[in-house]
Design an enzyme around this catalytic site. Structure first.
Site, PDB file in Angstrom:
ATOM      1  N   ASN A  13      59.863  45.692  47.604  1.00 58.99           N
ATOM      2  CA  ASN A  13      59.290  44.547  46.699  1.00 58.99           C
ATOM      3  C   ASN A  13      59.500  44.755  45.410  1.00 58.99           C
ATOM      4  O   ASN A  13      58.886  45.497  44.784  1.00 58.99           O
ATOM      5  CB  ASN A  13      57.922  44.402  47.242  1.00 58.99           C
ATOM      6  CG  ASN A  13      57.276  42.964  47.206  1.00 58.99           C
ATOM      7  OD1 ASN A  13      56.012  42.889  47.230  1.00 58.99           O
ATOM      8  ND2 ASN A  13      58.148  41.904  47.015  1.00 58.99           N
ATOM      9  N   ASN A  66      56.143  33.890  41.092  1.00 63.18           N
ATOM     10  CA  ASN A  66      56.812  34.313  41.939  1.00 63.18           C
ATOM     11  C   ASN A  66      58.450  33.980  41.648  1.00 63.18           C
ATOM     12  O   ASN A  66      58.450  33.181  40.666  1.00 63.18           O
ATOM     13  CB  ASN A  66      56.615  33.613  43.390  1.00 63.18           C
ATOM     14  CG  ASN A  66      55.218  34.249  44.176  1.00 63.18           C
ATOM     15  OD1 ASN A  66      55.215  35.539  43.780  1.00 63.18           O
ATOM     16  ND2 ASN A  66      54.487  33.382  44.656  1.00 63.18           N
ATOM     17  N   CYS A  75      49.264  40.329  43.989  1.00 66.19           N
ATOM     18  CA  CYS A  75      50.196  41.019  44.611  1.00 66.19           C
ATOM     19  C   CYS A  75      49.951  42.641  44.842  1.00 66.19           C
ATOM     20  O   CYS A  75      49.737  43.292  43.797  1.00 66.19           O
ATOM     21  CB  CYS A  75      51.648  40.562  43.957  1.00 66.19           C
ATOM     22  SG  CYS A  75      53.039  41.446  44.575  1.00 66.19           S
ATOM     23  N   GLY A  76      49.913  43.073  45.976  1.00 65.71           N
ATOM     24  CA  GLY A  76      49.639  44.466  46.278  1.00 65.71           C
ATOM     25  C   GLY A  76      50.704  45.371  45.890  1.00 65.71           C
ATOM     26  O   GLY A  76      50.179  46.425  45.102  1.00 65.71           O
ATOM     27  N   ASN A  77      51.887  45.254  46.146  1.00 61.29           N
ATOM     28  CA  ASN A  77      53.101  46.014  45.598  1.00 61.29           C
ATOM     29  C   ASN A  77      53.178  45.771  43.987  1.00 61.29           C
ATOM     30  O   ASN A  77      53.440  46.776  43.482  1.00 61.29           O
ATOM     31  CB  ASN A  77      54.244  45.863  46.430  1.00 61.29           C
ATOM     32  CG  ASN A  77      54.361  46.211  47.939  1.00 61.29           C
ATOM     33  OD1 ASN A  77      53.929  47.217  48.151  1.00 61.29           O
ATOM     34  ND2 ASN A  77      54.715  45.167  48.847  1.00 61.29           N
ATOM     35  N   ASN A 164      44.329  36.153  48.229  1.00 61.93           N
ATOM     36  CA  ASN A 164      45.526  35.168  48.468  1.00 61.93           C
ATOM     37  C   ASN A 164      45.322  35.065  49.988  1.00 61.93           C
ATOM     38  O   ASN A 164      45.110  35.808  50.904  1.00 61.93           O
ATOM     39  CB  ASN A 164      46.699  35.728  47.767  1.00 61.93           C
ATOM     40  CG  ASN A 164      47.114  37.083  48.576  1.00 61.93           C
ATOM     41  OD1 ASN A 164      46.443  37.939  49.083  1.00 61.93           O
ATOM     42  ND2 ASN A 164      48.543  37.390  48.228  1.00 61.93           N
ATOM     43  N   HIS A 166      46.349  34.759  54.126  1.00 65.70           N
ATOM     44  CA  HIS A 166      47.321  35.688  55.045  1.00 65.70           C
ATOM     45  C   HIS A 166      47.004  34.744  56.418  1.00 65.70           C
ATOM     46  O   HIS A 166      45.907  34.772  56.889  1.00 65.70           O
ATOM     47  CB  HIS A 166      47.242  36.986  54.913  1.00 65.70           C
ATOM     48  CG  HIS A 166      47.580  37.565  53.628  1.00 65.70           C
ATOM     49  ND1 HIS A 166      48.849  37.903  53.452  1.00 65.70           N
ATOM     50  CD2 HIS A 166      47.006  37.702  52.547  1.00 65.70           C
ATOM     51  CE1 HIS A 166      48.950  38.337  52.310  1.00 65.70           C
ATOM     52  NE2 HIS A 166      47.880  38.238  51.775  1.00 65.70           N
ATOM     53  N   ASN A 197      50.796  33.321  53.406  1.00 68.44           N
ATOM     54  CA  ASN A 197      51.721  34.381  53.551  1.00 68.44           C
ATOM     55  C   ASN A 197      51.625  34.748  55.173  1.00 68.44           C
ATOM     56  O   ASN A 197      50.370  34.246  55.582  1.00 68.44           O
ATOM     57  CB  ASN A 197      51.131  35.747  53.076  1.00 68.44           C
ATOM     58  CG  ASN A 197      51.169  35.362  51.304  1.00 68.44           C
ATOM     59  OD1 ASN A 197      52.337  35.480  50.686  1.00 68.44           O
ATOM     60  ND2 ASN A 197      49.893  35.218  50.810  1.00 68.44           N
ATOM     61  N   GLU A 215      56.458  35.883  52.647  1.00 67.76           N
ATOM     62  CA  GLU A 215      55.705  35.551  51.431  1.00 67.76           C
ATOM     63  C   GLU A 215      55.875  34.294  50.983  1.00 67.76           C
ATOM     64  O   GLU A 215      56.725  33.761  51.014  1.00 67.76           O
ATOM     65  CB  GLU A 215      56.200  36.555  50.365  1.00 67.76           C
ATOM     66  CG  GLU A 215      55.468  38.134  50.800  1.00 67.76           C
ATOM     67  CD  GLU A 215      55.495  38.823  49.530  1.00 67.76           C
ATOM     68  OE1 GLU A 215      54.653  38.604  48.690  1.00 67.76           O
ATOM     69  OE2 GLU A 215      56.185  39.856  49.401  1.00 67.76           O
ATOM     70  N   CYS A 224      54.807  43.557  51.534  1.00 69.63           N
ATOM     71  CA  CYS A 224      53.850  42.929  50.949  1.00 69.63           C
ATOM     72  C   CYS A 224      52.456  43.619  50.940  1.00 69.63           C
ATOM     73  O   CYS A 224      51.994  43.839  52.035  1.00 69.63           O
ATOM     74  CB  CYS A 224      53.699  41.522  51.560  1.00 69.63           C
ATOM     75  SG  CYS A 224      52.360  40.689  51.253  1.00 69.63           S
ATOM     76  N   GLY A 225      52.026  44.066  49.886  1.00 68.62           N
ATOM     77  CA  GLY A 225      50.809  44.924  49.920  1.00 68.62           C
ATOM     78  C   GLY A 225      49.476  44.220  50.411  1.00 68.62           C
ATOM     79  O   GLY A 225      48.777  44.903  51.113  1.00 68.62           O
ATOM     80  N   THR A 226      49.309  43.021  49.911  1.00 69.09           N
ATOM     81  CA  THR A 226      47.928  42.282  50.309  1.00 69.09           C
ATOM     82  C   THR A 226      48.270  42.103  51.755  1.00 69.09           C
ATOM     83  O   THR A 226      47.196  42.030  52.434  1.00 69.09           O
ATOM     84  CB  THR A 226      47.847  41.086  49.289  1.00 69.09           C
ATOM     85  OG1 THR A 226      49.059  40.281  49.403  1.00 69.09           O
ATOM     86  CG2 THR A 226      47.528  41.362  48.184  1.00 69.09           C
ATOM     87  N   GLY A 227      49.305  41.818  52.268  1.00 68.17           N
ATOM     88  CA  GLY A 227      49.708  41.438  53.606  1.00 68.17           C
ATOM     89  C   GLY A 227      49.173  42.716  54.510  1.00 68.17           C
ATOM     90  O   GLY A 227      48.569  42.486  55.620  1.00 68.17           O
TER      91      GLY A 227
END
Length: 279
Positions: A13, A66, A75-77, A164, A166, A197, A215, A224-227
Site C-alpha cells: 500500500n 486518496n 489510513c492504517g498503513n 472510517n 468498513h 471500505n 478501499e 489496508c491497515g484500518t481494514g
C-alpha cells in the site's frame, strides 16, 4: 512549484509523503494528488500523505488525499509510513520513536520498534450504526451478520468503524471473489451514505485470516491497515476469530490485537522507504 517527496510503502500500500510542517493546510490540492498518484503520468501511489504541525498537544497532524482526490479519516498503513517519515525528518530513523498524531479519526500513537516494525494504537472500534454511518440497521444497533444484497446475491456482513467505515464479509475462498466487478458496488451501496471500505475474509484458523480489500477512494489495494483492524473486531463479534490474529493481505501480513483489557486495537506491521524525489 517544486515539491520534494518521499515514497513509502506498507505491505505494498504505497504513499507519497510530503513535509508540510510549514503550514496548517496541505500544500497540494486534491486535484494535484490525483495527478501525482497516477501510475503512468505521475509518481504513482494509493494516496498522498502530509505531515503537518500538531494540534491540541499532539506532535504532528496527518492529512491524506486518496488517489481519487477524496480525503479519508485515517489510513492504517499510511500512518505507519508517516511514523517512519517523521523519524527521517527528525534524523532519528535508526532509533525507536513514538509520536502522537492528530487525524480526522482522532489521536493515533504509532511506535517504531527496534526491529523496524511499527505498532499503532488505533483506538477503540466504533460499532453502532450511527458511528459507522450506515443505515443497514437502526442507528443505535450493531450490524453483525446482517444480510446485504449486492450484485444479485445476499451477503452476511458485519460493519465496524476504525474512524472510517468498513463492511466485512466472511467467505469460503477469498481468491474466488470477483473483486474487480463487485468492489465498487459495495463501496457505493445506498446503505453507506459516505461510501465504505469492503473486506472479504477467509478464516484459515481462529488466529490466521486471509483478506482481500476494496478501499473507498482507491479501489483494489495490496493492503489496508484500518481494514485489517476492523476485520479482527468483526471476527470476534461474529465468533470467527481470536482477539489476536495475523491477517494475511496480498502485500503481506499484519498482526492485529483487539485487547480485552482496554478494548483498544493495536496494529503491528512494516513500513519501508522506496525512494525520494522532487516534482
Amino acid at each position: 512549484m517544486n515539491i520534494e517527496f518521499t515514497k513509502y510503502q506498507g505491505l505494498g500500500n504505497d504513499f507519497i509523503l510530503v513535509d508540510n510542517r510549514g503550514t496548517d493546510e496541505p500544500c497540494l490540492t486534491p486535484e494535484d494528488a490525483v495527478k501525482l498518484c497516477d501510475r503512468h503520468f505521475g509518481i504513482g501511489a494509493d494516496g498522498v500523505i502530509f505531515a503537518l504541525p500538531g494540534q491540541d498537544g499532539t506532535d504532528y497532524t496527518m492529512r491524506i488525499f486518496n488517489s481519487d482526490g477524496s480525503e479519508p479519516e485515517m489510513c492504517g498503513n499510511g500512518i505507519r509510513c508517516l511514523a517512519k517519515f517523521i523519524a527521517d525528518l527528525e534524523g532519528t530513523s535508526s532509533q525507536e520513536g513514538q509520536y502522537r498524531i492528530h487525524t480526522l479519526a482522532g489521536v493515533m500513537t504509532p511506535q517504531i520498534k527496534p526491529d523496524g516494525q511499527v505498532t499503532v494504537d488505533m483506538g477503540m472500534p466504533r460499532l453502532l450504526a450511527a458511528e459507522i454511518l450506515t443505515t443497514l440497521v437502526a442507528p443505535d444497533k450493531k450490524a453483525i451478520n446482517e444480510p446485504l444484497e449486492v450484485a444479485g446475491k445476499s451477503w452476511l456482513v458485519t460493519c465496524v468503524s476504525m474512524g472510517n467505515p468498513h463492511c466485512i464479509t466472511f467467505v469460503e475462498d477469498v481468491a474466488a471473489i470477483e473483486l474487480e466487478s463487485i468492489g465498487s458496488e459495495f463501496e457505493h451501496h445506498p446503505v453507506f451514505p459516505k461510501r465504505t471500505n469492503t473486506e472479504f475474509i477467509q478464516v484459515v484458523r481462529p488466529d490466521y485470516l486471509k483478506m482481500r480489500v476494496w478501499e473507498r477512494g482507491a479501489g483494489i489495494t495490496l493492503a489496508c491497515g484500518t481494514g485489517a483492524c476492523a476485520v479482527v473486531v468483526a471476527g470476534v463479534l461474529a465468533q470467527k476469530c481470536d482477539r489476536v490474529a495475523t491477517v494475511e493481505l496480498p502485500g503481506g501480513c499484519l498482526k492485529i490485537e483487539w485487547a480485552e483489557q482496554d478494548q483498544r486495537v493495536y496494529m503491528t506491521g512494516p513500513a519501508e522507504k522506496v525512494f525520494t524525489g522532487k516534482i
